[in-house]
Design an enzyme around this catalytic site. Structure first.
Site, PDB file in Angstrom:
ATOM      1  N   GLU A  52      -1.143  -8.285  -6.688  1.00  0.00           N
ATOM      2  CA  GLU A  52      -0.005  -8.729  -6.539  1.00  0.00           C
ATOM      3  C   GLU A  52       0.180 -10.275  -6.452  1.00  0.00           C
ATOM      4  O   GLU A  52       0.879 -10.932  -5.877  1.00  0.00           O
ATOM      5  CB  GLU A  52       0.606  -8.369  -5.021  1.00  0.00           C
ATOM      6  CG  GLU A  52       0.728  -6.797  -5.010  1.00  0.00           C
ATOM      7  CD  GLU A  52       2.006  -6.357  -5.859  1.00  0.00           C
ATOM      8  OE1 GLU A  52       2.676  -7.170  -6.442  1.00  0.00           O
ATOM      9  OE2 GLU A  52       2.251  -5.181  -5.611  1.00  0.00           O
ATOM     10  N   HIS A 110       1.109  -9.719   2.664  1.00  0.00           N
ATOM     11  CA  HIS A 110       1.904  -8.451   1.701  1.00  0.00           C
ATOM     12  C   HIS A 110       1.365  -7.189   2.560  1.00  0.00           C
ATOM     13  O   HIS A 110      -0.099  -7.192   2.437  1.00  0.00           O
ATOM     14  CB  HIS A 110       2.128  -8.359   0.489  1.00  0.00           C
ATOM     15  CG  HIS A 110       2.180  -7.178  -0.404  1.00  0.00           C
ATOM     16  ND1 HIS A 110       3.346  -6.286   0.008  1.00  0.00           N
ATOM     17  CD2 HIS A 110       1.525  -6.563  -1.174  1.00  0.00           C
ATOM     18  CE1 HIS A 110       3.220  -5.352  -0.772  1.00  0.00           C
ATOM     19  NE2 HIS A 110       2.300  -5.063  -1.271  1.00  0.00           N
ATOM     20  N   HIS A 135       1.838  -2.720   3.329  1.00  0.00           N
ATOM     21  CA  HIS A 135       2.463  -1.367   3.434  1.00  0.00           C
ATOM     22  C   HIS A 135       2.642  -0.682   4.637  1.00  0.00           C
ATOM     23  O   HIS A 135       2.399   0.421   4.792  1.00  0.00           O
ATOM     24  CB  HIS A 135       2.009  -0.412   2.187  1.00  0.00           C
ATOM     25  CG  HIS A 135       1.821  -0.840   0.887  1.00  0.00           C
ATOM     26  ND1 HIS A 135       1.079  -0.048  -0.140  1.00  0.00           N
ATOM     27  CD2 HIS A 135       2.048  -2.101   0.217  1.00  0.00           C
ATOM     28  CE1 HIS A 135       1.114  -0.845  -1.242  1.00  0.00           C
ATOM     29  NE2 HIS A 135       1.794  -1.780  -1.174  1.00  0.00           N
ATOM     30  N   HIS A 182       8.099   0.350  -1.263  1.00  0.00           N
ATOM     31  CA  HIS A 182       7.068  -0.325  -1.408  1.00  0.00           C
ATOM     32  C   HIS A 182       6.543  -0.658  -0.131  1.00  0.00           C
ATOM     33  O   HIS A 182       5.432  -0.407   0.508  1.00  0.00           O
ATOM     34  CB  HIS A 182       7.136  -1.382  -2.393  1.00  0.00           C
ATOM     35  CG  HIS A 182       5.829  -2.430  -2.925  1.00  0.00           C
ATOM     36  ND1 HIS A 182       5.577  -2.701  -3.929  1.00  0.00           N
ATOM     37  CD2 HIS A 182       4.726  -2.190  -2.084  1.00  0.00           C
ATOM     38  CE1 HIS A 182       4.402  -3.204  -4.140  1.00  0.00           C
ATOM     39  NE2 HIS A 182       3.705  -3.024  -2.995  1.00  0.00           N
TER      40      HIS A 182
HETATM   41  P1  13P Z   1      -4.639  -5.039  -4.199  1.00  0.00           P
HETATM   42  O1  13P Z   1      -5.566  -4.362  -3.709  1.00  0.00           O
HETATM   43  O2  13P Z   1      -4.518  -5.618  -5.829  1.00  0.00           O
HETATM   44  O3  13P Z   1      -4.160  -6.421  -3.561  1.00  0.00           O
HETATM   45  O4  13P Z   1      -2.930  -4.222  -4.274  1.00  0.00           O
HETATM   46  C1  13P Z   1      -2.823  -3.442  -3.210  1.00  0.00           C
HETATM   47  C2  13P Z   1      -1.235  -3.844  -3.298  1.00  0.00           C
HETATM   48  O5  13P Z   1      -0.869  -3.968  -2.012  1.00  0.00           O
HETATM   49  C3  13P Z   1      -0.261  -3.367  -4.318  1.00  0.00           C
HETATM   50  O6  13P Z   1       1.123  -3.503  -4.029  1.00  0.00           O
END
Ligand code: 13P
Length: 210
Positions: free
Chosen positions: A74, A93, A95, A156
Site C-alpha cells: 500500500e 492503515h 483492517h 477494505h
Molecule cells: P502489506 O502487508 O503489503 O503492508 O499489505 C497489507 C494490506 O493491508 C493491504 O491492504
C-alpha cells in the site's frame, strides 16, 4: 529532528501497539513516517510476531526502496497522502474489525457522537471499493481525506494520518472505537445524529483542546 534509527524504533513500537490494540492481525495493516525526501514504511507482509526496526523500508514516493527491500503493497496510498497533505508526518492503515464492518456498508460514519468532529468534519467519509494496492485506491483515499485525518476504505478498512506517529495511531484507534459504538447504537435503536452547528461547535472545541 529525529534520526532514521529513532524513526525506525518509533515505527516498530507503533506497529506492535497496533497489534496489541487489535487493530491489525496477520499482515492486515501497515504504518509509515516521513523520512528525508521519502518515507520509512513497514515491509510487505509484515507481522507483529516478526517485526523489528531494521525491517522498515526506506523508500521514495514512487515506491523505490533505497535498500533493496520490498515496501508495503500500500506504499502508493501512503505516498499520495504525504504528497497531498504537507502537514501529514505519519500514516496508519488497518483492517480493524469495526472499520471493516462500517466500510462494508459503503456509508460514511455520520455525526452520531461529537468525537466524530475530531477527524476534522461532521462525518468520516468512505471511499467506493477499488482493488487494494492500486493508484486508484490512493486517489480515492486522498479525495475522502480532504479536510479530515481519517477515512474508511470501501469493503477494505481505514487509513489515517497525523502530525506524529502517535496522532496517526490515536486516530486509527479512535475511529475503530467510534465505528464499534455506532454499530452498537444502531442495534440499540434509531440513531439521532447531531446537527451541523453542533458538530461545528465540537470542531471548534477540538481546535483549542490538548
Ligand atoms: P502489506 O502487508 O503489503 O503492508 O499489505 C497489507 C494490506 O493491508 C493491504 O491492504
Amino acid at each position: 529532528m529525529s534520526s532514521q534509527d529513532d524513526i525506525r524504533r518509533d515505527l516498530c513500537r507503533t506497529y506492535v501497539e497496533m497489534g496489541n490494540s487489535g487493530l491489525i492481525f496477520l499482515a492486515a495493516g501497515n504504518v509509515s513516517a516521513r523520512a528525508g525526501n521519502g518515507m520509512l514504511i513497514s515491509p510487505a507482509g509484515a507481522s507483529v510476531a516478526s517485526i523489528s526496526p531494521e525491517l522498515f523500508v526506506d523508500c521514495d514516493f514512487d515506491g523505490q526502496a533505497n535498500d533493496g527491500k520490498k515496501p508495503s503493497s500500500e506504499w502508493a496510498m501512503h505516498s499520495a497522502i504525504y504528497k497531498a497533505f504537507p502537514h501529514a508526518h505519519a500514516v496508519v492503515h488497518t483492517h480493524s474489525n469495526y472499520c471493516v464492518a462500517m466500510a462494508s456498508t459503503g456509508a460514511s460514519l455520520p455525526a452520531f457522537h461529537y468525537m466524530v468532529a475530531s477527524f476534522g468534519g461532521s462525518d468520516v467519509r468512505c471511499t467506493p471499493y477499488v482493488l487494494w494496492a492500486t493508484s486508484e485506491l490512493a486517489d480515492l483515499a486522498v479525495e475522502a481525506l480532504q479536510g479530515r485525518t481519517a477515512c474508511l476504505l470501501g469493503n477494505h478498512g481505514m487509513i489515517s494520518h497525523g502530525k506524529s506517529l502517535q496522532a496517526a495511531f490515536n486516530a486509527a484507534l479512535r475511529l475503530e472505537t467510534l465505528c464499534m459504538q455506532y454499530v452498537l447504537a444502531r442495534q440499540a435503536g434509531t440513531v439521532k445524529t447531531l446537527a451541523a452547528e453542533q458538530m461545528a461547535d465540537a470542531n471548534a472545541r477540538y481546535a483549542s483542546y490538548g
